[in-house]
Write a protein that holds these residues in place. Structure first.
Motif, PDB file in Angstrom:
ATOM      1  N   GLU A 234      15.147   9.962  -7.921  1.00 29.89           N
ATOM      2  CA  GLU A 234      15.194  10.623  -9.220  1.00 29.89           C
ATOM      3  C   GLU A 234      13.932  11.422  -9.497  1.00 29.89           C
ATOM      4  N   VAL A 235      12.775  10.868  -9.158  1.00 28.61           N
ATOM      5  CA  VAL A 235      11.524  11.602  -9.348  1.00 28.61           C
ATOM      6  C   VAL A 235      11.540  12.887  -8.537  1.00 28.61           C
ATOM      7  N   VAL A 236      11.999  12.786  -7.291  1.00 28.79           N
ATOM      8  CA  VAL A 236      12.063  13.973  -6.433  1.00 28.79           C
ATOM      9  C   VAL A 236      13.063  14.984  -6.993  1.00 28.79           C
ATOM     10  N   GLU A 237      14.206  14.509  -7.430  1.00 33.85           N
ATOM     11  CA  GLU A 237      15.223  15.405  -7.981  1.00 33.85           C
ATOM     12  C   GLU A 237      14.696  16.134  -9.217  1.00 33.85           C
ATOM     13  N   LEU A 238      13.973  15.426 -10.059  1.00 36.04           N
ATOM     14  CA  LEU A 238      13.420  16.047 -11.264  1.00 36.04           C
ATOM     15  C   LEU A 238      12.290  17.009 -10.908  1.00 36.04           C
ATOM     16  N   ALA A 239      11.483  16.657  -9.914  1.00 37.41           N
ATOM     17  CA  ALA A 239      10.407  17.562  -9.493  1.00 37.41           C
ATOM     18  C   ALA A 239      10.992  18.866  -8.959  1.00 37.41           C
ATOM     19  N   VAL A 240      12.075  18.765  -8.188  1.00 35.03           N
ATOM     20  CA  VAL A 240      12.737  19.959  -7.676  1.00 35.03           C
ATOM     21  C   VAL A 240      13.304  20.781  -8.833  1.00 35.03           C
ATOM     22  N   ALA A 241      13.916  20.098  -9.798  1.00 36.01           N
ATOM     23  CA  ALA A 241      14.497  20.803 -10.948  1.00 36.01           C
ATOM     24  C   ALA A 241      13.424  21.545 -11.735  1.00 36.01           C
ATOM     25  N   LEU A 242      12.294  20.877 -12.012  1.00 31.56           N
ATOM     26  CA  LEU A 242      11.247  21.500 -12.831  1.00 31.56           C
ATOM     27  C   LEU A 242      10.490  22.585 -12.077  1.00 31.56           C
ATOM     28  N   SER A 243      10.651  22.643 -10.762  1.00 27.53           N
ATOM     29  CA  SER A 243      10.012  23.720 -10.007  1.00 27.53           C
ATOM     30  C   SER A 243      10.751  25.044 -10.193  1.00 27.53           C
ATOM     31  N   LEU A 244      11.961  24.982 -10.764  1.00 24.45           N
ATOM     32  CA  LEU A 244      12.720  26.190 -11.061  1.00 24.45           C
ATOM     33  C   LEU A 244      12.278  26.702 -12.432  1.00 24.45           C
ATOM     34  N   PRO A 245      11.705  27.884 -12.516  1.00 23.86           N
ATOM     35  CA  PRO A 245      11.182  28.367 -13.801  1.00 23.86           C
ATOM     36  C   PRO A 245      12.215  28.342 -14.925  1.00 23.86           C
ATOM     37  N   GLN A 246      13.484  28.646 -14.604  1.00 21.41           N
ATOM     38  CA  GLN A 246      14.505  28.659 -15.656  1.00 21.41           C
ATOM     39  C   GLN A 246      14.720  27.269 -16.235  1.00 21.41           C
ATOM     40  N   VAL A 247      14.653  26.245 -15.388  1.00 17.39           N
ATOM     41  CA  VAL A 247      14.835  24.872 -15.865  1.00 17.39           C
ATOM     42  C   VAL A 247      13.602  24.418 -16.632  1.00 17.39           C
ATOM     43  N   ARG A 248      12.435  24.682 -16.073  1.00 18.83           N
ATOM     44  CA  ARG A 248      11.203  24.278 -16.761  1.00 18.83           C
ATOM     45  C   ARG A 248      11.096  24.931 -18.136  1.00 18.83           C
ATOM     46  N   ASP A 249      11.402  26.228 -18.197  1.00 21.22           N
ATOM     47  CA  ASP A 249      11.294  26.922 -19.475  1.00 21.22           C
ATOM     48  C   ASP A 249      12.299  26.392 -20.485  1.00 21.22           C
ATOM     49  N   ALA A 250      13.482  26.028 -20.008  1.00 21.49           N
ATOM     50  CA  ALA A 250      14.465  25.423 -20.913  1.00 21.49           C
ATOM     51  C   ALA A 250      13.953  24.091 -21.441  1.00 21.49           C
ATOM     52  N   CYS A 251      13.186  23.387 -20.625  1.00 22.35           N
ATOM     53  CA  CYS A 251      12.636  22.093 -21.042  1.00 22.35           C
ATOM     54  C   CYS A 251      11.572  22.249 -22.126  1.00 22.35           C
ATOM     55  N   LEU A 252      10.926  23.413 -22.199  1.00 20.76           N
ATOM     56  CA  LEU A 252       9.952  23.641 -23.262  1.00 20.76           C
ATOM     57  C   LEU A 252      10.593  23.453 -24.636  1.00 20.76           C
ATOM     58  N   ALA A 253      11.848  23.853 -24.742  1.00 18.71           N
ATOM     59  CA  ALA A 253      12.530  23.791 -26.034  1.00 18.71           C
ATOM     60  C   ALA A 253      12.775  22.360 -26.499  1.00 18.71           C
ATOM     61  N   THR A 254      12.663  21.382 -25.600  1.00 16.96           N
ATOM     62  CA  THR A 254      12.845  19.987 -26.025  1.00 16.96           C
ATOM     63  C   THR A 254      11.705  19.526 -26.923  1.00 16.96           C
ATOM     64  N   ALA A 255      10.616  20.288 -26.980  1.00 23.00           N
ATOM     65  CA  ALA A 255       9.479  19.922 -27.841  1.00 23.00           C
ATOM     66  C   ALA A 255       9.744  20.227 -29.302  1.00 23.00           C
ATOM     67  N   LEU A 256      10.835  20.912 -29.592  1.00 22.67           N
ATOM     68  CA  LEU A 256      11.158  21.317 -30.958  1.00 22.67           C
ATOM     69  C   LEU A 256      12.467  20.682 -31.429  1.00 22.67           C
ATOM     70  N   PRO A 257      12.538  20.333 -32.707  1.00 25.16           N
ATOM     71  CA  PRO A 257      11.464  20.331 -33.702  1.00 25.16           C
ATOM     72  C   PRO A 257      10.388  19.298 -33.336  1.00 25.16           C
ATOM     73  N   ALA A 258       9.151  19.691 -33.455  1.00 23.83           N
ATOM     74  CA  ALA A 258       8.040  18.813 -33.070  1.00 23.83           C
ATOM     75  C   ALA A 258       8.095  17.502 -33.840  1.00 23.83           C
ATOM     76  N   GLY A 259       7.959  16.396 -33.123  1.00 19.28           N
ATOM     77  CA  GLY A 259       7.973  15.087 -33.750  1.00 19.28           C
ATOM     78  C   GLY A 259       9.354  14.519 -33.965  1.00 19.28           C
TER      79      GLY A 259
END
Length: 377
Positions: A234-259
């Motif tokens: 799972e760690v490897v699968e997630l590392a591969v996923a986050l290495s894709l800029p489109q996936v990583r950038d989509a993950c930025l949106a999980t920070a909102l709404p903050a808190g």
């Protein structure tokens, strides 16, 4: 160690906490920073037309003799954007032999001089030996301006921070230990697995993007239920996923709404992956952690996560951009626009629960301020 900011940019006016009393402000310092400072200079920026709101907070270690002016200039940077005044607190330090006044007077004087030259007056210069109940505090300029600290754990600020789920660590080192990588043999095993995956060929096709998004979504859903144990695969699968800029950038949106519930869940996952992912892939979850911490005002943790990201991959562009934002004290609400522009299709949305509407948001008074010379906190 350079100074570091924390950012308190509240956008609403709920239940204000009165920190006008110097003792109350000093007692609130650990909750504002996220850890108990020692042998530190802490500068609190004041915002608003009357300077009645807390803005960025910057902390640094007390400098060696002769380094006071240089440090004062470093402390100034993150506070210049929105602050109209400042309060400087010296925490720790010993009185010079034969002196009845507080120690580190040269530090307080240098900060006052540098800030005044920049048009940012220092309203108070305070000293306290340590942040604990009953500790004596006093002002540098007026000997009659003195008192004793209330119990830092029993203040309104402590209660609001606890309700918001903010953790106050016993020291900066204790906060930093959260990010320590797991055992080297575990990381080596996962690095070998990642190396084999990278050798399999291109990973930015539609199928890989779909698989990456699904991997993140699955683990976030599990984390929301309280399960945060991850296998090597799972760690490897997630590392591969986050290495894709489109996936990583989509993950930025999980920070909102903050808190929010979803943001807290995602941040817990990024923290776990920062510990469990080998370099250079570690830079991706560490940067997501830094971004999430930054937009909710946890400047110290954001700075530490960026240190981890850049140590893992010195050329990681997004972490470099976030570092610049932190060093210049960019308000979190402005940085939130980065996530809002990244992806129109949410990668994951936390299910509604009975508590989600009652959880404090990043605009609540418990949100920690930001800036940056050493922790952003």
């Amino acid at each position: 160690m350079t100074p570091s900011p924390t950012t308190g940019s509240h956008t609403t006016e709920p239940a204000p906490i009165d920190l006008r009393d110097p003792g109350e402000l000093l007692a609130a310092t650990p909750h504002l920073l996220g850890f108990e400072p020692s042998n530190s200079v802490v500068v609190v920026g004041h915002r608003g037309t009357a300077g009645t709101r807390i803005g960025n907070i910057v902390r640094a270690d007390l400098p060696p003799a002769g380094g006071e002016a240089d440090l004062a200039r470093q402390l100034l940077g993150p506070l210049t954007h929105q602050s109209v005044a400042a309060t400087v607190a010296i925490i720790g330090g010993r009185r010079p032999p034969g002196s009845a006044g507080p120690p580190a007077a040269a530090v307080a004087a240098a900060v006052g001089k540098v800030f005044e030259q920049a048009g940012l007056p220092v309203l108070h210069a305070l000293w306290v030996p340590e942040i604990r109940a009953g500790a004596p505090w006093r002002c540098y300029e007026e000997s009659c301006c003195a008192g004793h600290l209330p119990d830092p754990g029993s203040t309104v600020m402590a209660a609001v921070s606890a309700h918001a789920g903010l953790v106050t660590h016993s020291s900066r080192a204790a906060m930093e230990r959260q990010l320590q990588p797991v055992a080297s043999d575990v990381l080596a095993r996962r690095a070998a697995m990642l190396s084999r995956r990278v050798g399999d060929g291109p990973r930015d096709d539609v199928a890989s993007l779909r698989r990456g998004r699904a991997a993140v979504r699955t683990v976030l859903a599990r984390a929301w239920k309280g399960t945060l144990l991850l296998s090597d695969t799972e760690v490897v699968e997630l590392a591969v996923a986050l290495s894709l800029p489109q996936v990583r950038d989509a993950c930025l949106a999980t920070a909102l709404p903050a808190g929010s519930v979803g943001a807290v869940t995602a941040e817990r996952l990024w923290l776990l992956l920062t510990k469990h992912t080998p370099a250079p892939e570690r830079a991706q979850p560490a940067t997501l952690l830094a971004y999430s911490a930054y937009v909710r005002g946890e400047g110290a943790l954001a700075g530490m996560a960026l240190d981890a990201a850049q140590a893992a991959d010195p050329h990681h562009l997004l972490s470099q951009l976030l570092r610049q934002a932190l060093q210049h004290g960019l308000p979190p609400e402005k940085l939130a626009g980065l996530a809002q522009s990244c992806d129109t299709r949410p990668i994951w949305t936390a299910p509604e629960d009975s508590e989600s509407s009652n959880r404090p948001s990043a605009s609540d008074p418990a949100r920690r301020p930001t800036g940056s010379p050493d922790d952003a906190g």
